[in-house]
Write a protein that holds these residues in place. Structure first.
Motif, PDB file in Angstrom:
ATOM      1  N   GLN A 260       0.829  -1.206   0.000  1.00 58.51           N
ATOM      2  CA  GLN A 260       0.000   0.000   0.000  1.00 58.51           C
ATOM      3  C   GLN A 260       0.861   1.252   0.000  1.00 58.51           C
ATOM      4  N   ILE A 261       1.846   1.279   0.897  1.00 62.22           N
ATOM      5  CA  ILE A 261       2.713   2.458   0.990  1.00 62.22           C
ATOM      6  C   ILE A 261       3.513   2.640  -0.293  1.00 62.22           C
ATOM      7  N   ALA A 262       3.993   1.534  -0.873  1.00 67.35           N
ATOM      8  CA  ALA A 262       4.774   1.636  -2.110  1.00 67.35           C
ATOM      9  C   ALA A 262       3.931   2.215  -3.242  1.00 67.35           C
ATOM     10  N   ALA A 263       2.684   1.777  -3.357  1.00 65.72           N
ATOM     11  CA  ALA A 263       1.811   2.294  -4.412  1.00 65.72           C
ATOM     12  C   ALA A 263       1.524   3.776  -4.211  1.00 65.72           C
ATOM     13  N   LEU A 264       1.269   4.186  -2.976  1.00 67.92           N
ATOM     14  CA  LEU A 264       0.967   5.590  -2.713  1.00 67.92           C
ATOM     15  C   LEU A 264       2.202   6.470  -2.908  1.00 67.92           C
ATOM     16  N   LYS A 265       3.375   5.982  -2.527  1.00 67.13           N
ATOM     17  CA  LYS A 265       4.599   6.759  -2.741  1.00 67.13           C
ATOM     18  C   LYS A 265       4.876   6.933  -4.231  1.00 67.13           C
ATOM     19  N   GLU A 266       4.646   5.883  -4.999  1.00 66.01           N
ATOM     20  CA  GLU A 266       4.837   6.002  -6.451  1.00 66.01           C
ATOM     21  C   GLU A 266       3.857   7.010  -7.038  1.00 66.01           C
ATOM     22  N   ALA A 267       2.627   7.022  -6.529  1.00 62.83           N
ATOM     23  CA  ALA A 267       1.646   8.000  -6.996  1.00 62.83           C
ATOM     24  C   ALA A 267       2.122   9.428  -6.697  1.00 62.83           C
ATOM     25  N   CYS A 268       2.672   9.650  -5.518  1.00 66.07           N
ATOM     26  CA  CYS A 268       3.200  10.976  -5.174  1.00 66.07           C
ATOM     27  C   CYS A 268       4.343  11.362  -6.109  1.00 66.07           C
ATOM     28  N   THR A 269       5.232  10.416  -6.397  1.00 65.37           N
ATOM     29  CA  THR A 269       6.349  10.699  -7.305  1.00 65.37           C
ATOM     30  C   THR A 269       5.853  11.059  -8.697  1.00 65.37           C
ATOM     31  N   LEU A 270       4.822  10.379  -9.172  1.00 62.36           N
ATOM     32  CA  LEU A 270       4.273  10.672 -10.498  1.00 62.36           C
ATOM     33  C   LEU A 270       3.666  12.072 -10.553  1.00 62.36           C
ATOM     34  N   GLN A 272       4.527  14.619  -8.715  1.00 61.22           N
ATOM     35  CA  GLN A 272       5.636  15.570  -8.686  1.00 61.22           C
ATOM     36  C   GLN A 272       6.258  15.710 -10.071  1.00 61.22           C
ATOM     37  N   ALA A 273       6.388  14.580 -10.786  1.00 63.89           N
ATOM     38  CA  ALA A 273       6.916  14.629 -12.151  1.00 63.89           C
ATOM     39  C   ALA A 273       5.966  15.388 -13.074  1.00 63.89           C
ATOM     40  N   MET A 404       0.497  13.163 -24.790  1.00 65.12           N
ATOM     41  CA  MET A 404      -0.705  13.136 -25.629  1.00 65.12           C
ATOM     42  C   MET A 404      -1.906  12.686 -24.795  1.00 65.12           C
ATOM     43  N   ALA A 405      -2.348  13.581 -23.958  1.00 67.76           N
ATOM     44  CA  ALA A 405      -3.526  13.352 -23.118  1.00 67.76           C
ATOM     45  C   ALA A 405      -3.936  14.688 -22.536  1.00 67.76           C
ATOM     46  N   LEU A 406      -5.211  14.831 -22.242  1.00 68.52           N
ATOM     47  CA  LEU A 406      -5.680  16.058 -21.612  1.00 68.52           C
ATOM     48  C   LEU A 406      -5.275  16.048 -20.143  1.00 68.52           C
ATOM     49  N   PRO A 407      -4.781  17.176 -19.632  1.00 67.87           N
ATOM     50  CA  PRO A 407      -4.293  17.189 -18.245  1.00 67.87           C
ATOM     51  C   PRO A 407      -5.436  17.125 -17.249  1.00 67.87           C
ATOM     52  N   LEU A 408      -5.125  16.622 -16.080  1.00 67.19           N
ATOM     53  CA  LEU A 408      -6.071  16.588 -14.964  1.00 67.19           C
ATOM     54  C   LEU A 408      -5.626  17.600 -13.909  1.00 67.19           C
ATOM     55  N   PRO A 409      -6.547  18.084 -13.083  1.00 63.84           N
ATOM     56  CA  PRO A 409      -6.155  19.033 -12.022  1.00 63.84           C
ATOM     57  C   PRO A 409      -5.217  18.368 -11.022  1.00 63.84           C
ATOM     58  N   LEU A 410      -4.014  18.875 -10.917  1.00 64.67           N
ATOM     59  CA  LEU A 410      -3.022  18.250 -10.048  1.00 64.67           C
ATOM     60  C   LEU A 410      -3.455  18.250  -8.588  1.00 64.67           C
TER      61      LEU A 410
END
Length: 734
Positions: A260-270, A272-273, A404-410
């Protein structure tokens, strides 16, 4: 209304073929007539769910068959219907509905971008999905973004979340079905073996146990479908927004905390990118300045000016600059290649394989490159040509990678991460997401000493940011602030447990004759640790809750306002249990009183938990009023009566300043008390007795008369308030 919904559902296909305009108009009439019903339902537990679903079915079919171009309406209706179907375990139909809603939202967002042709800020509006940006400079570049653009972007994120959750649920159901089939096969084989006992001999007890264990292991439904998760992640490609949202959904299905923590940390990193990528594109889209004298002799064209993008195409033009040392350019051509594919972008057949690339057009015109792969990133560059078609200079500067995608609200994505992490009780991730989300809306001034400023005055709601943000984002912000308050409660609970453990250890050491040892002295020092920082943290958390209540009032959600008041009171309850209640509590209690008094109870009574929350809010109002009167007039009963009666005008003296500070402690307060407690306040003494009686009867943990029986019920009340908040737990839909 229900008859119209049924008729639309039955005849929408025929009407859509011959009279689509009439069908769309009938759907609009139904939507307007069903407004109160649509606002009064959010889950299958609501009282009027059956007609609510019937209206949604009719609306969705009519809007779909008529080809209505209102993306906000089609998206919100589709998401609502998909959530209802998901709660009823109709997963396949829910998937179909949310996919149709997602297609309508994408089409509407693309149309809005095409209508920006010629707008002065069109080369900025496609970069982000929200006016809420990390800094004011970037926010000014997209200040012209329409509310409908922001609403569609938020709906896009919600539709993706529902779709991803449904896909994971379907994958899990398919995995469970496969496990059941395998188990049945093993059981059938074992039964067949028993029937053939006359031929092969009876099975031993050991064989039977082994077969039973194998069948039981085969029939266990997995907690998650790893194969389906990989397929969904591959479908997201390089889209950081979609991958981050998908990882929040995947984290909820993981059986162990580490995953769970690994998935959420990866989401945070994405995320930030994604923020860094948006910042790079904003910088690249700035208008060019004059050519510098330090530029090399053979200057080349600047990065292309991107005007808009869709999931499969991009439209760009040429920043017209003078290239020194070359003939004037009259035409230009655009080239592209996938990011990370081979060497740098050059003028070769690979850079011209997409329709529109490599085609020379006059300066000042636009070029649209099509056939690009969705969720892939590309780099672009332009080259200048003279009137004879000869290259002027060299290929221009490459653009940053463009998705090539419409952005989402960060910030909406960050709020979803925060909410998921809070549900899974991963407070480190909650704190990380809150550090990005909340400072944009709630500013924090430099810390000052307690005798210099009230701790709550250091936090202020940024009203300009709130006014610029989309309504769905503000709702997510309120929910995020509410659950972030649980983080403070979590720390407070750990501190209480630590003191209890230390106290028990000291008592044990004293019994064993070790009270004078170094270890026992350390424990005693721990017990004597100052409680001021923790109490200040609770005051600051209560100010965040009050700021979130203001936001909830701005978007007009009274149940969210009440929920915030209940959470804030539960947070302040330990401070009210102190022997000497601090006057610093006067400010948050006054804010809670004003917020609760302003609630007009316009929320539909059909919402699940509405009555329970209203009852708790009434009791909270009485308890808050009781504490306000105690803090406002702590000198004597006579002064209390004078304060309640509002007769302070003829009284002077420094002793009356605390009571005078609470200017609303007058007849209006008496009316509130009589309404909430059912007591007719006929005079000052009666009003004071009424408030005290209401506080004694209230089960709120801050009530001094209820300390012995309700010492640890702050968390229970908070959980009940969260469960009772109907709209606050729904998707961010209009």
């Amino acid at each position: 209304m229900l008859q119209l919904a049924t008729a639309l559902q039955q005849h929408c296909r025929a009407l859509g073929q011959c009279l689509p305009g009439l069908l769309a108009a009938a759907a609009m009439v139904l939507h307007k007539a069903a407004g109160p019903l649509l606002l009064g339902n959010f889950s299958v537990l609501d009282q009027t769910m059956r007609p609510y679903q019937q209206v949604l079915d009719g609306l969705h079919e009519a809007l779909q068959c008529s080809g209505c171009d209102d993306g906000v309406l089609r998206g919100s209706v589709g998401i609502r219907l998909a959530v209802v179907l998901e709660q009823q375990h109709e997963l396949n139909r829910a998937r179909q509905v949310v996919q149709q809603a997602l297609s309508a939202i994408l089409a509407a967002r693309s149309d809005l971008l095409r209508h920006l042709d010629g707008a002065p800020d069109e080369h900025f509006r496609w970069i982000s999905g929200s006016r809420t940006q990390a800094n004011s400079v970037t926010a000014l570049l997209v200040a012209g973004m329409l509310p409908s653009e922001q609403d569609l972007a938020c709906l896009h994120a919600d539709a993706l979340l529902v779709q991803q959750r449904l896909e994971l649920a379907v994958g899990l159901r398919e995995a469970a079905s496969r496990a059941k089939v395998k188990q049945d096969q093993l059981l059938t084989t074992a039964a067949k073996r028993d029937k053939q006992a006359d031929i092969f001999g009876a099975r031993t007890i050991k064989d039977r146990r082994a077969d039973d264990a194998a069948a039981e292991a085969a029939g266990k439904a997995p907690a998650s479908s790893a194969v389906h998760e990989r397929q969904l992640l591959e479908a997201c490609g390089k889209n950081p927004y979609q991958r981050a949202l998908l990882l929040t959904q995947i984290a909820a299905y993981q059986p162990d905390t580490t995953r769970q923590i690994a998935a959420l940390k990866e989401a945070c990193t994405l995320l930030q990118a994604a923020q860094s990528s948006e910042a790079d594109i904003f910088n690249a889209q700035q208008p060019p300045t004059a050519v510098k004298s330090s530029d090399p002799p053979h200057s080349r064209p600047l990065q292309p000016k991107v005007l808009r993008r869709t999931p499969n195409s991009i439209t760009l033009t040429y920043w017209h600059v003078h290239l020194r040392g070359h003939t004037p350019a009259v035409r230009f051509a655009a080239y592209c290649k996938p990011t990370g594919a081979g060497v740098a972008l050059t003028i070769n057949p690979t850079a011209m394989e997409y329709p529109g690339s490599g085609v020379q057009v006059p300066l000042g015109s636009q070029v649209t490159i099509e056939g690009l792969q969705s969720n892939e990133t590309y780099t672009f560059a332009v080259a200048a040509y003279d009137d004879e078609g000869q290259l002027v200079g060299e290929l221009g500067v490459q653009s940053p990678p463009v998705l090539m995608a419409l952005p989402l609200p960060l910030y909406s994505c960050w709020a979803h991460i925060l909410l998921t992490a809070a549900c899974l009780r991963h407070w480190t991730i909650v704190k990380e997401a809150a550090s990005v989300l909340m400072p944009r809306f709630i500013s924090i001034s430099p810390a000052r000493q307690l005798w210099q400023a009230h701790p709550m005055d250091l936090l202020q709601l940024q009203l300009p940011e709130v006014q610029a943000a989309a309504g769905p984002l503000l709702r997510l912000l309120v929910q995020a602030v509410y659950v972030y308050a649980d983080h403070v409660r979590h720390l407070q609970h750990k501190q209480v447990l630590g003191h209890q453990v230390a106290g028990a250890a000291v008592a044990a050491a004293s019994k064993s004759g070790l009270a004078g040892t170094a270890a026992s002295r350390v424990m005693l020092l721990q017990l004597s640790e100052s409680q001021v920082p923790a109490q200040v943290a609770m005051l600051e958390a209560s100010k965040r809750l009050i700021a979130a209540m203001q936001v909830a009032a701005i978007i007009g959600d009274e149940m969210l306002v009440e929920e915030g008041a209940l959470r804030a009171y539960n947070l302040l309850a330990p401070l009210l249990q102190q022997r000497d209640v601090s006057p610093l509590l006067h400010q948050p209690l006054a804010a809670l009183h004003l917020a609760l008094a302003a609630v007009k109870d316009t929320a539909p009574a059909s919402l699940f938990g509405h009555l329970n929350q209203r009852q708790m809010a009434a009791r909270a109002t009485a308890a808050v009023s009781y504490w306000l009167m105690r803090l406002s007039a702590p000198i004597s009963p006579g002064l209390m009566s004078a304060a309640v009666a509002g007769s302070l005008a003829g009284v002077v003296g420094r002793q009356l300043q605390p009571a005078a500070a609470f200017a609303r402690l007058d007849a209006a307060l008496l009316r509130v008390l009589s309404t909430q407690t059912g007591t007719a306040a006929g005079g000052a003494a009666a009003a004071s007795a009424s408030a005290a009686s209401a506080a004694r009867a209230s089960p709120w943990p801050g009530n001094p008369a209820a300390k012995s029986t309700r010492r640890n019920t702050a968390h229970d009340s908070q959980a009940a308030a969260a469960a009772a908040a109907g709209p606050s737990g729904a998707m961010n839909i209009k």
